[in-house]
Design an enzyme around this catalytic site. Sequence first.
Site, PDB file in Angstrom:
ATOM      1  N   HIS A  61     -10.677  15.878 -14.263  1.00  0.00           N
ATOM      2  CA  HIS A  61     -10.702  14.836 -13.228  1.00  0.00           C
ATOM      3  C   HIS A  61     -12.019  14.092 -13.299  1.00  0.00           C
ATOM      4  O   HIS A  61     -12.935  14.483 -14.038  1.00  0.00           O
ATOM      5  CB  HIS A  61     -10.454  15.429 -11.837  1.00  0.00           C
ATOM      6  CG  HIS A  61     -11.532  16.348 -11.316  1.00  0.00           C
ATOM      7  ND1 HIS A  61     -11.898  17.509 -11.953  1.00  0.00           N
ATOM      8  CD2 HIS A  61     -12.309  16.270 -10.204  1.00  0.00           C
ATOM      9  CE1 HIS A  61     -12.845  18.112 -11.245  1.00  0.00           C
ATOM     10  NE2 HIS A  61     -13.120  17.380 -10.193  1.00  0.00           N
ATOM     11  N   HIS A  63     -14.542  13.475 -11.166  1.00  0.00           N
ATOM     12  CA  HIS A  63     -15.797  13.759 -10.476  1.00  0.00           C
ATOM     13  C   HIS A  63     -16.841  14.040 -11.556  1.00  0.00           C
ATOM     14  O   HIS A  63     -16.571  14.708 -12.555  1.00  0.00           O
ATOM     15  CB  HIS A  63     -15.646  14.950  -9.520  1.00  0.00           C
ATOM     16  CG  HIS A  63     -14.946  14.571  -8.239  1.00  0.00           C
ATOM     17  ND1 HIS A  63     -14.241  15.461  -7.470  1.00  0.00           N
ATOM     18  CD2 HIS A  63     -14.876  13.368  -7.585  1.00  0.00           C
ATOM     19  CE1 HIS A  63     -13.742  14.828  -6.405  1.00  0.00           C
ATOM     20  NE2 HIS A  63     -14.125  13.570  -6.460  1.00  0.00           N
ATOM     21  N   ASP A  65     -19.387  15.854 -12.154  1.00  0.00           N
ATOM     22  CA  ASP A  65     -19.800  17.148 -12.692  1.00  0.00           C
ATOM     23  C   ASP A  65     -18.800  17.701 -13.707  1.00  0.00           C
ATOM     24  O   ASP A  65     -19.024  18.764 -14.277  1.00  0.00           O
ATOM     25  CB  ASP A  65     -20.054  18.158 -11.558  1.00  0.00           C
ATOM     26  CG  ASP A  65     -18.867  18.328 -10.627  1.00  0.00           C
ATOM     27  OD1 ASP A  65     -18.135  17.358 -10.393  1.00  0.00           O
ATOM     28  OD2 ASP A  65     -18.672  19.447 -10.130  1.00  0.00           O
ATOM     29  N   HIS A  66     -17.705  16.928 -13.941  1.00  0.00           N
ATOM     30  CA  HIS A  66     -16.725  17.351 -14.947  1.00  0.00           C
ATOM     31  C   HIS A  66     -16.645  16.403 -16.138  1.00  0.00           C
ATOM     32  O   HIS A  66     -15.919  16.685 -17.083  1.00  0.00           O
ATOM     33  CB  HIS A  66     -15.342  17.522 -14.302  1.00  0.00           C
ATOM     34  CG  HIS A  66     -15.301  18.669 -13.342  1.00  0.00           C
ATOM     35  ND1 HIS A  66     -14.719  19.873 -13.643  1.00  0.00           N
ATOM     36  CD2 HIS A  66     -15.848  18.820 -12.111  1.00  0.00           C
ATOM     37  CE1 HIS A  66     -14.884  20.710 -12.616  1.00  0.00           C
ATOM     38  NE2 HIS A  66     -15.561  20.088 -11.675  1.00  0.00           N
ATOM     39  N   HIS A 139      -6.682  18.382  -5.433  1.00  0.00           N
ATOM     40  CA  HIS A 139      -8.066  18.032  -5.179  1.00  0.00           C
ATOM     41  C   HIS A 139      -8.107  16.680  -4.466  1.00  0.00           C
ATOM     42  O   HIS A 139      -7.076  16.048  -4.249  1.00  0.00           O
ATOM     43  CB  HIS A 139      -8.813  17.998  -6.519  1.00  0.00           C
ATOM     44  CG  HIS A 139     -10.298  18.172  -6.382  1.00  0.00           C
ATOM     45  ND1 HIS A 139     -10.878  19.071  -5.516  1.00  0.00           N
ATOM     46  CD2 HIS A 139     -11.338  17.567  -7.014  1.00  0.00           C
ATOM     47  CE1 HIS A 139     -12.195  18.994  -5.625  1.00  0.00           C
ATOM     48  NE2 HIS A 139     -12.498  18.095  -6.512  1.00  0.00           N
ATOM     49  N   ASP A 209     -10.645  22.054 -10.309  1.00  0.00           N
ATOM     50  CA  ASP A 209     -11.088  22.050  -8.908  1.00  0.00           C
ATOM     51  C   ASP A 209      -9.868  21.879  -8.014  1.00  0.00           C
ATOM     52  O   ASP A 209      -9.119  20.918  -8.164  1.00  0.00           O
ATOM     53  CB  ASP A 209     -12.046  20.878  -8.645  1.00  0.00           C
ATOM     54  CG  ASP A 209     -13.408  21.099  -9.266  1.00  0.00           C
ATOM     55  OD1 ASP A 209     -13.520  21.992 -10.141  1.00  0.00           O
ATOM     56  OD2 ASP A 209     -14.351  20.371  -8.897  1.00  0.00           O
ATOM     57  N   HIS A 267     -17.596  27.648 -11.043  1.00  0.00           N
ATOM     58  CA  HIS A 267     -17.778  26.471 -10.202  1.00  0.00           C
ATOM     59  C   HIS A 267     -18.460  26.863  -8.891  1.00  0.00           C
ATOM     60  O   HIS A 267     -18.075  26.453  -7.797  1.00  0.00           O
ATOM     61  CB  HIS A 267     -16.440  25.775  -9.923  1.00  0.00           C
ATOM     62  CG  HIS A 267     -16.589  24.329  -9.524  1.00  0.00           C
ATOM     63  ND1 HIS A 267     -16.622  23.930  -8.210  1.00  0.00           N
ATOM     64  CD2 HIS A 267     -16.758  23.214 -10.242  1.00  0.00           C
ATOM     65  CE1 HIS A 267     -16.766  22.617  -8.156  1.00  0.00           C
ATOM     66  NE2 HIS A 267     -16.857  22.152  -9.374  1.00  0.00           N
TER      67      HIS A 267
END
Lengths: 301, 301
Positions: A61, A63, A65-66, A139, A209, A267
């Site tokens: 996805h 976001h 941090d990914h 999510h 997530d 995570h």
Amino acid sequence: MLAVTILGNNSAIPAFDRHPTAQVITLDDHLFLIDCGEGTQTQMNKYKIRRSRINHIFISHLHGDHYFGLIGLITSMGLLGRHQDLNLYGPALLKDIFDLQLRVADTQLPFNLIFHPLQEEGLLVKETRFQVDCFRVFHRIECWGFIFRQVRPPRRVNPEKARISGIPSSFFDRLKWGEDYETKEGTLIQNATVTDPAPLARSYAYSADTLFHLDIAVKVQGVNMLYHETTYLKDLEERARNRYHCTTIQAATIAKTAGVKQLLIGHFSSKYDKLDEFESEAREVFPNTYLALEGVSYIVP
Amino acid sequence: MLAVTILGNNSAIPAFDRHPTAQVITLDDHLFLIDCGEGTQTQMNKYKIRRSRINHIFISHLHGDHYFGLIGLITSMGLLGRHQDLNLYGPALLKDIFDLQLRVADTQLPFNLIFHPLQEEGLLVKETRFQVDCFRVFHRIECWGFIFRQVRPPRRVNPEKARISGIPSSFFDRLKWGEDYETKEGTLIQNATVTDPAPLARSYAYSADTLFHLDIAVKVQGVNMLYHETTYLKDLEERARNRYHCTTIQAATIAKTAGVKQLLIGHFSSKYDKLDEFESEAREVFPNTYLALEGVSYIVP
């Protein structure tokens, strides 16, 4: 051989020398990258993972941090003279981002970057030795999990029995796939008399997530190893729900319900310095749980 | 106090534990960030630089090794609950990139991100204690250098002389700016009798990625410290030219021509493991040269 090497096990903000999400799957001779937080290419240098061996990258996805490390990894691959194709799987808008970033830098990659937007649950890629499926998780924005499976011939040849029955080795590959053999004299050698069932192929599911949702247990039913996020300890269940994340108990409940062999958790929120309690809490519900620790490779049982 | 702390000194591909370009300027109570390669926020953690103290970020150009860490830093600032404004200066297209990245993540920053596209050479920002100018350099794509200058009152008050002359301390600030003082009895106290000239304000120029071009020496004429890229050693002058970069000798020639006090060199190519020769070669032309080493703060003389 199916294994996962953790390059980043932290949630949004890098902290305590933990990095944002990235995992490398080793499946026989293949390497796959799942998610690519900022600094993933540096983590690859540190843990001696060769960028050139990765031909498939999966982004769960958008976001940061990914995926904030993805464009750096891709441009480094180009600067290092990569020529072979690179397959990239992710939410459709990911393409807009890297197209723009390559354009403003006036960069032409020296290899084909083949983008596969994630659209439907199910089979994503199938090759001789592996297949990858994707599934939706729950999510704040569109988010996907992935299941990696070894593909194995259904049976193993017993070479001694096959030889005694007069079967040439050139036919062994067809035996693996279950065919019977007819001798020159017209005798039918039944497959099961010269082969044994193959060992079960292994599978690894990465659930990305997500909110706690029992549908995930259905989607990953029976995999050998499940990675499930545990952003928070069990006392922060409400915060987890508000932020579309999970606690230790919730992750372990999914693992137990799905009947997996082993659970890997990660995570972790940047609010936690020490991680021991994540393991002990999850083991209350699902004893075969391990922390996803950076630099460690976990072999799928 | 004017100083620069190096967070990254390497060119495009991270190597030998060197990181892509990022520098933090300390100017009295202010911190500024220049460029923000991937991993800059992790380098800030490592070297104890507080993200919250940075209110101005300057991006020289849109090659990834100078800005791929920016979106991660900005989103972390948001997650950490920043409220004060953040000023960002860079090529106009930078806004398109972070707008898109924030949009796909459905992220609303909790602070004002005020973007200032770089358009003309000259004054970029001026506050009470500092000013920053920008200038164009010569790279494959639009690229900018920056000059940071302390702004000082022209004079320093001698408090003893001022007191003897009957000047109240409430008037001292006006003395600093050169005013004379008239006593109640009508006597004029000439400013120069109770003040001394202020020490010269310091300046630091960052010349970004550039071809060798003597115009740069004109643009940074007389600064106290110049940072100039030296991607290659002197034997690779042709390669440097073809890739819009500089050698050691070329950087030192700019420093010498510009009459600066000190030269800092960096943006080392990933082909070099050891850096000693960069220093020794540059010192052949400009003896007061130092390597920009990560984690080190260089005080502007």
